[in-house]
Design a protein around this motif. Structure first.
Motif, PDB file in Angstrom:
ATOM      1  N   ARG A  60      -5.290   2.306  -7.182  1.00 29.12           N
ATOM      2  CA  ARG A  60      -4.285   1.297  -6.866  1.00 29.12           C
ATOM      3  C   ARG A  60      -4.654   0.452  -5.653  1.00 29.12           C
ATOM      4  NH1 ARG A  60      -1.532   0.635 -11.444  1.00 29.12           N
ATOM      5  NH2 ARG A  60      -0.689   2.580 -12.245  1.00 29.12           N
ATOM      6  N   SER A  61      -5.339   1.051  -4.683  1.00 30.69           N
ATOM      7  CA  SER A  61      -5.699   0.299  -3.485  1.00 30.69           C
ATOM      8  C   SER A  61      -6.922   0.929  -2.841  1.00 30.69           C
ATOM      9  CB  SER A  61      -4.533   0.276  -2.487  1.00 30.69           C
ATOM     10  OG  SER A  61      -4.216   1.594  -2.052  1.00 30.69           O
ATOM     11  N   ARG A  64      -9.823   8.482 -11.012  1.00 30.60           N
ATOM     12  CA  ARG A  64      -9.182   7.186 -11.238  1.00 30.60           C
ATOM     13  C   ARG A  64     -10.229   6.093 -11.390  1.00 30.60           C
ATOM     14  NH1 ARG A  64      -3.782   6.641 -10.700  1.00 30.60           N
ATOM     15  NH2 ARG A  64      -2.627   8.514 -10.072  1.00 30.60           N
ATOM     16  N   GLY A  93      -6.347   7.030 -15.151  1.00 34.81           N
ATOM     17  CA  GLY A  93      -5.542   6.333 -14.160  1.00 34.81           C
ATOM     18  C   GLY A  93      -6.327   5.263 -13.420  1.00 34.81           C
ATOM     19  N   THR A  94      -5.625   4.452 -12.639  1.00 34.43           N
ATOM     20  CA  THR A  94      -6.218   3.316 -11.935  1.00 34.43           C
ATOM     21  C   THR A  94      -6.206   3.544 -10.430  1.00 34.43           C
ATOM     22  OG1 THR A  94      -5.451   1.812 -13.666  1.00 34.43           O
ATOM     23  CG2 THR A  94      -6.030   0.831 -11.546  1.00 34.43           C
ATOM     24  N   TYR A 151      -9.913   4.207  -1.091  1.00 33.41           N
ATOM     25  CA  TYR A 151      -9.235   5.230  -1.888  1.00 33.41           C
ATOM     26  C   TYR A 151      -9.838   6.593  -1.588  1.00 33.41           C
ATOM     27  CZ  TYR A 151      -8.027   8.009  -6.025  1.00 33.41           C
ATOM     28  OH  TYR A 151      -7.596   8.991  -6.863  1.00 33.41           O
ATOM     29  N   HIS A 175     -11.849   2.274 -11.303  1.00 37.13           N
ATOM     30  CA  HIS A 175     -11.870   0.953 -10.669  1.00 37.13           C
ATOM     31  C   HIS A 175     -11.605  -0.095 -11.743  1.00 37.13           C
ATOM     32  CE1 HIS A 175     -13.185  -2.556  -8.398  1.00 37.13           C
ATOM     33  NE2 HIS A 175     -13.995  -2.855  -9.407  1.00 37.13           N
TER      34      HIS A 175
END
Length: 626
Positions: A558-559, A534, A555-556, A562, A536
């Motif tokens: 999210r928080s 994922r 993908g990202t 991680y 940043h």
């Protein structure tokens, strides 16, 4: 290092015969292999996992300027083609823009309903994203200029793919008539309306890609059992603070690793196969893998050093751990870094590697020795964490005989450039660590080479010995078939999930340099998509990316913190997006090379150390990095 490489290459160039500098005339051998890859060059084989076996005829592969064809013997051991293969075809008069072909800056377009190129997984019927480009090295030779289709994610192993080209247009917008090629009867289901051509090929199996090194690993460690590998400590150097403010002691020596190479295992050696065997067997001797370890200041028996292997860069050496950025991280966070050579692509291999480009029949030695280097790294790592290994040797103890090594904390991996590329493959087979940092990494040398300024001297050698541009692109595809065994492209499907047999699940942190001149960020994105890393975000400040959808398909995060594999892009603020084709960013307009920028940043080192020690990716940037 690069001065030495250039010197060796110049010697090779000046020794070349005058005839080789002329470009090939007439039809090249490579054209006979188009489209590439294709199951036309395989035969049925019920004993292989794919049911196919590559079968290039003698004399079918490109010849060098002396008329010597590449020997197909090693290629014909494969049960399919590379999962990152360049897909090659010649389309006279093609205009990619008029045709609507997806470039590297707009990969999402490749999945549009009207896309002129389809890359279809026949097992699932799903389309695979890609980008495509005309060979920029043949821009002035349209009769030699191939269309290169590059998968944007690694293809699935042991899977047959169909390539469909349709509605192709020339610069006037007119549809290009169908090619004078017969579409295989097994593809009769493809609609013929405005079809240019279609063909299929089979991707090699996981066993075909990784089986050799897994046999070597399992066989060698079975022989080792639970003991530490045998090793010899050579030089031990204690530094005063005045001599080195960050490193207290350097230890050099050799690890005795079972050799699976012929002869003494030097440049040019090959994997050893017993008669009738399909997998390598130990040669009966050992390979003396040299190692260098740096013990940082501040560690003690009460505060022992964290243990990490380090992977050096292209045609480099283990002494790369003496670089300032590596010493900084070692001292700041208490890491003992130990390194050995990527034999096959180390400093000692420079003369051999330069010579390979004059006769590529010698190339199989490179991935063969790289696989032995993987075993060398694994044995070095085991010596670092074993009770009877380094911890029991005075060189790694204090004056009271107490160990300075934190064995209970486990083992990690950190590598840069080639160390990031090969480190992906090494980590995928590692049993003694589960977390790795891959600095300025990527995968797939067939994509990387011509996009790298580091390849320039070797491109000159290639131009001398294999001057036809169509041949060169076929050659990159051929090399990738074997290189998969020695770099991340052949292992990526198993790097973070679906682990290989006898191997734990791994987690990786990728640090990419935006605008990197040596390791293409586009190829790093392919790796991130493949391993499920994922991103940043925001990865870049507005206006920096040249992509329609920046970092498409990744993908990202999210928080934070991680827990998972991640990709972080570091922007020096001085480099610019590289050329959107197979050219290196060698023009001054692309700015200074940011290749070494990420590893030198204090924030990046903090993120790396936290990830290795805790498995958590933390946000050290609060926005784009830096």
């Amino acid at each position: 290092m690069w001065r030495r490489i250039l010197l060796v290459v110049l010697v090779a160039l000046t020794g070349a015969a005058p005839s080789v500098v002329a470009r090939a005339a007439g039809r090249s051998v490579g054209e006979g292999l188009l489209p590439f890859p294709s199951d036309r060059f395989t035969v049925a084989d019920r004993s292989s996992p794919t049911g196919r076996r590559v079968n290039f005829a003698a004399g079918a592969l490109p010849a060098n300027a002396s008329g010597v064809h590449i020997d197909p013997a090693e290629w014909n051991r494969q049960d399919g083609f590379s999962p990152g293969t360049p897909i090659l075809v010649h389309v006279p008069g093609l205009d990619p823009v008029a045709s609507g072909i997806a470039p590297v800056t707009d990969i999402g377009r490749s999945l549009a309903p009207d896309s002129p190129i389809l890359l279809v997984d026949t097992r699932t019927g799903q389309r695979t994203p890609y980008w495509a480009e005309l060979d920029a090295h043949a821009a002035d030779r349209p009769d030699r200029q191939l269309l290169i289709i590059r998968p944007a994610v690694a293809l699935h192993e042991a899977t047959r793919y169909v390539v469909v080209l349709r509605n192709l247009r020339d610069r006037t917008g007119a549809v290009i008539p169908a090619a004078d090629r017969s579409v295989p009867s097994r593809l009769a289901w493809i609609p013929r309306h405005r079809l240019y051509t279609a063909w299929d090929f089979t991707v090699a199996s996981a066993a075909g890609l990784t089986g050799r090194v897994l046999r070597m690993r399992d066989d060698a460690f079975d022989g080792l059992r639970r003991a530490a590998p045998a090793f010899t400590v050579g030089a031990v150097t204690d530094f005063t603070v005045e001599q080195d403010a960050r490193i207290a002691r350097q230890v050099r020596g050799t690890i005795a690793v079972p050799s699976y190479l012929t002869g003494a295992g030097g440049p040019g050696s090959r994997l050893n196969f017993a008669a009738g065997e399909q997998l390598p067997t130990a040669s009966g001797g050992t390979y003396p893998a040299e190692f260098v370890c740096n013990i940082p200041r501040g560690v003690s028996a009460e505060r022992p050093a964290h243990l990490s292997l380090y992977g050096h860069g292209l045609l480099g050496s283990p002494t790369e751990i003496n670089a300032g950025n590596v010493k900084d991280m070692a001292q700041r966070y208490g890491f003992l870094f130990c390194a050995t050579s990527w034999i096959g692509l180390s400093a000692a291999d420079v003369p051999f590697v330069a010579g390979v480009w004059s006769d590529l029949s010698a190339f199989p030695s490179v991935p063969d020795r790289l696989q032995q280097s993987f075993l060398n790294f694994l044995f070095l790592g085991r010596a670092m964490v074993s009770a009877g290994g380094f911890a029991a040797n005075p060189a790694f103890q204090d004056g009271q005989g107490r160990s300075l090594l934190d064995r209970r904390g486990g083992l990690y991996y950190d590598g840069n450039s080639q160390g990031g590329i090969n480190g992906g493959a090494l980590t995928a087979i590692a049993q003694d660590w589960t977390r790795a940092v891959l600095g300025v990494p990527a995968m797939n040398y067939s994509t990387l080479l011509q996009r790298s300024t580091a390849f320039a001297p070797f491109q000159r050698l290639l131009d001398q010995s294999y001057p036809d541009e169509a041949d060169q692109q076929v050659i990159f595809g051929l090399l990738q078939m074997l290189w998969d065994r020695g770099e991340a492209n052949g292992y990526a499907r198993h790097l973070t999930s679906r682990p290989l047999p006898g191997t734990p699940v791994h987690q990786v942190l990728m640090h990419v340099a935006f605008g990197d001149h040596q390791v293409s960020p586009a190829a790093a994105q392919v790796q991130a998509r493949t391993i499920g890393a994922r991103l940043h975000r925001p990865a870049l400040a507005p206006g920096w990316s040249d992509e329609v959808v920046p970092f498409w398909g990744i993908g990202t995060v999210r928080s934070y913190p991680y827990r998972g594999s991640a990709l972080v892009v570091w922007n020096s603020g001085e480099a610019y997006a590289p050329p959107p084709t197979n050219l290196a960013p060698s023009d001054p307009k692309y700015g200074p090379d940011p290749h070494e920028f990420p590893r030198a940043q204090a924030a990046a080192q903090l993120q790396k150390a936290t990830f290795l020690l805790t498995g958590k990716v933390i946000d050290v940037c609060g926005g784009p990095c830096p």
